[in-house]
Design a protein around this motif. Structure first.
Motif, PDB file in Angstrom:
ATOM      1  N   ARG A  37      32.820  48.004  16.614  1.00  0.00           N
ATOM      2  CA  ARG A  37      33.816  48.102  17.684  1.00  0.00           C
ATOM      3  C   ARG A  37      33.114  47.913  19.012  1.00  0.00           C
ATOM      4  O   ARG A  37      31.979  48.333  19.185  1.00  0.00           O
ATOM      5  N   ARG A  38      33.808  47.341  19.942  1.00  0.00           N
ATOM      6  CA  ARG A  38      33.253  47.234  21.281  1.00  0.00           C
ATOM      7  C   ARG A  38      33.091  48.636  21.845  1.00  0.00           C
ATOM      8  O   ARG A  38      34.002  49.449  21.779  1.00  0.00           O
ATOM      9  N   ALA A  39      31.947  48.909  22.404  1.00  0.00           N
ATOM     10  CA  ALA A  39      31.662  50.243  22.926  1.00  0.00           C
ATOM     11  C   ALA A  39      32.533  50.576  24.128  1.00  0.00           C
ATOM     12  O   ALA A  39      32.837  51.722  24.362  1.00  0.00           O
ATOM     13  N   ASP A  40      32.957  49.574  24.878  1.00  0.00           N
ATOM     14  CA  ASP A  40      33.730  49.871  26.073  1.00  0.00           C
ATOM     15  C   ASP A  40      35.220  50.045  25.797  1.00  0.00           C
ATOM     16  O   ASP A  40      35.981  50.283  26.705  1.00  0.00           O
ATOM     17  N   ALA A  41      35.657  49.968  24.557  1.00  0.00           N
ATOM     18  CA  ALA A  41      37.061  50.222  24.231  1.00  0.00           C
ATOM     19  C   ALA A  41      37.423  51.665  24.548  1.00  0.00           C
ATOM     20  O   ALA A  41      38.544  51.959  24.944  1.00  0.00           O
ATOM     21  N   ALA A  42      36.475  52.605  24.407  1.00  0.00           N
ATOM     22  CA  ALA A  42      36.726  54.009  24.724  1.00  0.00           C
ATOM     23  C   ALA A  42      37.000  54.165  26.225  1.00  0.00           C
ATOM     24  O   ALA A  42      37.851  54.954  26.625  1.00  0.00           O
ATOM     25  N   THR A  43      36.299  53.406  27.044  1.00  0.00           N
ATOM     26  CA  THR A  43      36.535  53.446  28.480  1.00  0.00           C
ATOM     27  C   THR A  43      37.953  52.986  28.784  1.00  0.00           C
ATOM     28  O   THR A  43      38.656  53.582  29.587  1.00  0.00           O
ATOM     29  N   PHE A  44      38.402  51.914  28.098  1.00  0.00           N
ATOM     30  CA  PHE A  44      39.750  51.408  28.309  1.00  0.00           C
ATOM     31  C   PHE A  44      40.791  52.452  27.932  1.00  0.00           C
ATOM     32  O   PHE A  44      41.800  52.611  28.600  1.00  0.00           O
ATOM     33  N   ALA A  45      40.535  53.194  26.845  1.00  0.00           N
ATOM     34  CA  ALA A  45      41.486  54.197  26.374  1.00  0.00           C
ATOM     35  C   ALA A  45      41.716  55.294  27.408  1.00  0.00           C
ATOM     36  O   ALA A  45      42.774  55.919  27.434  1.00  0.00           O
ATOM     37  N   LYS A  46      40.748  55.524  28.296  1.00  0.00           N
ATOM     38  CA  LYS A  46      40.870  56.563  29.317  1.00  0.00           C
ATOM     39  C   LYS A  46      41.656  56.092  30.539  1.00  0.00           C
ATOM     40  O   LYS A  46      42.042  56.895  31.372  1.00  0.00           O
ATOM     41  N   GLU A  47      41.847  54.797  30.670  1.00  0.00           N
ATOM     42  CA  GLU A  47      42.566  54.260  31.827  1.00  0.00           C
ATOM     43  C   GLU A  47      44.014  54.708  31.812  1.00  0.00           C
ATOM     44  O   GLU A  47      44.673  54.705  30.780  1.00  0.00           O
ATOM     45  N   GLU A  48      44.531  55.080  32.986  1.00  0.00           N
ATOM     46  CA  GLU A  48      45.914  55.545  33.060  1.00  0.00           C
ATOM     47  C   GLU A  48      46.895  54.401  33.243  1.00  0.00           C
ATOM     48  O   GLU A  48      48.017  54.473  32.792  1.00  0.00           O
ATOM     49  N   GLU A  49      46.481  53.351  33.930  1.00  0.00           N
ATOM     50  CA  GLU A  49      47.360  52.210  34.157  1.00  0.00           C
ATOM     51  C   GLU A  49      46.697  50.947  33.643  1.00  0.00           C
ATOM     52  O   GLU A  49      45.489  50.782  33.746  1.00  0.00           O
ATOM     53  N   PHE A  50      47.512  50.040  33.116  1.00  0.00           N
ATOM     54  CA  PHE A  50      46.994  48.774  32.623  1.00  0.00           C
ATOM     55  C   PHE A  50      47.684  47.651  33.378  1.00  0.00           C
ATOM     56  O   PHE A  50      48.909  47.591  33.426  1.00  0.00           O
ATOM     57  N   PHE A  51      46.889  46.779  33.997  1.00  0.00           N
ATOM     58  CA  PHE A  51      47.449  45.703  34.815  1.00  0.00           C
ATOM     59  C   PHE A  51      47.333  44.340  34.150  1.00  0.00           C
ATOM     60  O   PHE A  51      47.590  43.331  34.764  1.00  0.00           O
ATOM     61  N   GLY A  52      46.924  44.311  32.906  1.00  0.00           N
ATOM     62  CA  GLY A  52      46.793  43.045  32.187  1.00  0.00           C
ATOM     63  C   GLY A  52      45.399  42.453  32.338  1.00  0.00           C
ATOM     64  O   GLY A  52      44.498  43.058  32.909  1.00  0.00           O
ATOM     65  N   VAL A  53      45.244  41.261  31.810  1.00  0.00           N
ATOM     66  CA  VAL A  53      43.956  40.564  31.842  1.00  0.00           C
ATOM     67  C   VAL A  53      43.604  40.247  33.299  1.00  0.00           C
ATOM     68  O   VAL A  53      44.437  39.719  34.036  1.00  0.00           O
ATOM     69  N   PRO A  54      42.389  40.581  33.719  1.00  0.00           N
ATOM     70  CA  PRO A  54      41.991  40.257  35.098  1.00  0.00           C
ATOM     71  C   PRO A  54      41.995  38.747  35.347  1.00  0.00           C
ATOM     72  O   PRO A  54      41.645  37.970  34.468  1.00  0.00           O
ATOM     73  N   GLY A  55      42.380  38.354  36.536  1.00  0.00           N
ATOM     74  CA  GLY A  55      42.348  36.949  36.924  1.00  0.00           C
ATOM     75  C   GLY A  55      40.959  36.579  37.410  1.00  0.00           C
ATOM     76  O   GLY A  55      40.429  37.219  38.312  1.00  0.00           O
ATOM     77  N   VAL A  56      40.358  35.558  36.802  1.00  0.00           N
ATOM     78  CA  VAL A  56      38.992  35.168  37.166  1.00  0.00           C
ATOM     79  C   VAL A  56      38.877  33.715  37.611  1.00  0.00           C
ATOM     80  O   VAL A  56      37.782  33.263  37.926  1.00  0.00           O
TER      81      VAL A  56
END
Length: 174
Positions: A82-101
């Motif tokens: 599993r990606r290690a940073d998925a746990a960080t994402f789970a803690k986020e309160e708001e999701f704004f979608g895929v970042p624009g790059v």
């Protein structure tokens, strides 16, 4: 970039999921071949952490992600990477979608997507009129509701390949 990109998880004796960083010692029941493959991936992860050139680091992380996806496909039942940073994402309160790059440099776009928990695959293209090493497109698009660890394809402007030069002299007839 985060310190650890992947973690190795399996079901413990009590039925709870147990996860380790890739470079940690694995349980004896994991098997020698599997343990060796996971440790090899962990070794690559450690190399990525020591590289100071950000463009090289981006390419190494892409290689590591591809290797992890291949390994994940052949793991025995009950084992998963599993990606290690998925746990960080789970803690986020708001999701704004895929970042624009689009419009960012290759390295900045890669780091932005990785920091948000996404996988990144670079597609090199030379037909764009954009400046070299600039992201010209992405898929999924900015704001799309694809949660991490979705892989985001980014198209990056590069120079065209060098033409093949033959050593033979060619004479043109009139």
């Amino acid at each position: 970039m985060s310190e650890s990109y992947w973690k190795f998880c399996y079901l413990g004796a009590d039925g709870e999921e147990v996860c380790h960083e890739l470079f940690a010692e694995l349980e004896p029941g994991a098997g020698e071949v599997l343990t060796g493959q996971v440790k090899a991936l962990g070794g690559l992860q450690e190399v990525v952490g020591r590289v100071t050139d950000s463009a090289l680091q981006v390419r190494l992380v892409e290689v590591m992600d591809a290797e992890a996806a291949r390994l994940n496909a052949v793991l025995p039942e009950g084992f998963v990477l599993r990606r290690a940073d998925a746990a960080t994402f789970a803690k986020e309160e708001e999701f704004f979608g895929v970042p624009g790059v689009v419009g960012m440099t290759h390295v900045d776009a890669f780091n932005t997507l990785r920091a948000a928990g996404y996988g990144v695959k670079t597609v090199w293209e030379w037909t764009s009129s954009a400046e070299e090493n600039t992201v010209t497109d992405q898929s999924p698009a900015a704001g799309a509701f694809n949660v991490p660890p979705t892989v985001v394809n980014i198209w990056v402007r590069t120079l065209p390949p060098e033409p093949d030069i033959t050593d033979r002299t060619t004479f043109l007839t009139e």
